[in-house]
Design an enzyme around this catalytic site. Sequence first.
Site, PDB file in Angstrom:
ATOM      1  N   ASN A 294       0.855  -1.190   0.000  1.00  0.00           N
ATOM      2  CA  ASN A 294       0.000   0.000   0.000  1.00  0.00           C
ATOM      3  C   ASN A 294       0.884   1.231   0.000  1.00  0.00           C
ATOM      4  OD1 ASN A 294      -2.410   1.585   0.273  1.00  0.00           O
ATOM      5  ND2 ASN A 294      -1.941   1.832   2.454  1.00  0.00           N
TER       6      ASN A 294
ATOM      7  N   HIS B 235       0.854   5.123   1.356  1.00  0.00           N
ATOM      8  CA  HIS B 235       0.143   5.932   2.344  1.00  0.00           C
ATOM      9  C   HIS B 235       0.821   7.304   2.443  1.00  0.00           C
ATOM     10  CE1 HIS B 235      -2.304   6.803   5.846  1.00  0.00           C
ATOM     11  NE2 HIS B 235      -1.202   7.297   6.401  1.00  0.00           N
TER      12      HIS B 235
ATOM     13  N   SER C 260       4.865   6.865   2.418  1.00  0.00           N
ATOM     14  CA  SER C 260       5.431   5.561   2.750  1.00  0.00           C
ATOM     15  C   SER C 260       4.805   4.491   1.864  1.00  0.00           C
ATOM     16  CB  SER C 260       5.114   5.185   4.207  1.00  0.00           C
ATOM     17  OG  SER C 260       5.501   6.206   5.110  1.00  0.00           O
TER      18      SER C 260
ATOM     19  N   ASP D 260      -2.473   0.424   8.154  1.00  0.00           N
ATOM     20  CA  ASP D 260      -1.261   1.220   7.894  1.00  0.00           C
ATOM     21  C   ASP D 260      -0.115   0.887   8.857  1.00  0.00           C
ATOM     22  OD1 ASP D 260      -2.674   2.550   5.858  1.00  0.00           O
ATOM     23  OD2 ASP D 260      -3.403   4.079   7.247  1.00  0.00           O
TER      24      ASP D 260
HETATM   25  C1  GAR Z   1      -2.578   9.157  -2.899  1.00  0.00           C
HETATM   26  O1  GAR Z   1      -2.092  10.339  -2.329  1.00  0.00           O
HETATM   27  C2  GAR Z   1      -2.412   7.994  -1.940  1.00  0.00           C
HETATM   28  O2  GAR Z   1      -1.224   8.071  -1.189  1.00  0.00           O
HETATM   29  C3  GAR Z   1      -3.606   8.181  -1.052  1.00  0.00           C
HETATM   30  O3  GAR Z   1      -4.651   8.531  -1.934  1.00  0.00           O
HETATM   31  C4  GAR Z   1      -4.107   9.223  -3.054  1.00  0.00           C
HETATM   32  C5  GAR Z   1      -4.569   8.553  -4.329  1.00  0.00           C
HETATM   33  O4  GAR Z   1      -4.199   9.294  -5.455  1.00  0.00           O
HETATM   34  N1  GAR Z   1      -3.918   6.978  -0.319  1.00  0.00           N
HETATM   35  C6  GAR Z   1      -4.491   6.956   0.871  1.00  0.00           C
HETATM   36  O5  GAR Z   1      -4.842   7.970   1.456  1.00  0.00           O
HETATM   37  C7  GAR Z   1      -4.694   5.584   1.468  1.00  0.00           C
HETATM   38  N2  GAR Z   1      -5.253   5.675   2.775  1.00  0.00           N
HETATM   39  P1  GAR Z   1      -4.170   8.602  -6.887  1.00  0.00           P
HETATM   40  O6  GAR Z   1      -5.539   7.965  -7.103  1.00  0.00           O
HETATM   41  O7  GAR Z   1      -3.942   9.744  -7.839  1.00  0.00           O
HETATM   42  O8  GAR Z   1      -3.061   7.590  -6.898  1.00  0.00           O
END
Ligand code: GAR
Length: 209
Positions: A106, A108, A135, A144
Amino acid sequence: RARIAVLISGTGSNMAALLYASRLSDAPFEIVLVASNDPSAPGLALAAAEGIATFALAHKGLPRAEHEAQMEAAILAADADYIALAGYMRVITAETVSHWSGRMLNIHPSLLPKYTGLDTHARAIAAGDSHGGVSVHLVTEELDAGEVLGQIAVAIQPGDTADTLARRVLFAEHQLYPRVLADYVSRGNNPEHLLARVRELALALPETH
Ligand code: GAR
């Protein structure tokens, strides 16, 4: 090449970073499926345009276990070796996590163990931290909390809001995820890593006298 299923819920910019990285000639992984709990996720259209198989199933109205079982069935049908969560905004049940132990990653948007869960950037700014960041970690039952495989710190600037910081952290995310995934799946072919794993398993065996 390792076969990766990517799970998304929205834009899919991290999925796109993984996909384009997979097209470099020396990439040790390929994307075999992009799946989403939101049929209108823009990342699905991007993946489809790039010729990647997609699967979408809205979670609304379905029991969690049922939704997840159908997602997993699609992933198994695609013969994926690993699952990469990339902005997948559903908590995965312990049952599914156990099927993919050591094979589910994942990304995060915080410097774990700081700020698990949501609103990571706002919380880092409110705490007066000098840096936010990102991360990539292994997924375990606890949210997480799995082993961190790689991180990039991103300086917080005066006047940053959660949005402006998130936008800069995203640049770091797009660098980090493909690199960490490539290193991680390549470990399987690395003799030193295999030897360490054999020792680990041998130590875990019950003693027989
Ligand atoms: C990213 O910033 C990712 O790190 C976060 O959501 C966004 C997705 O963007 N993930 C989380 O918050 C997980 N809990 P994307 O769809 O453009 O990759």
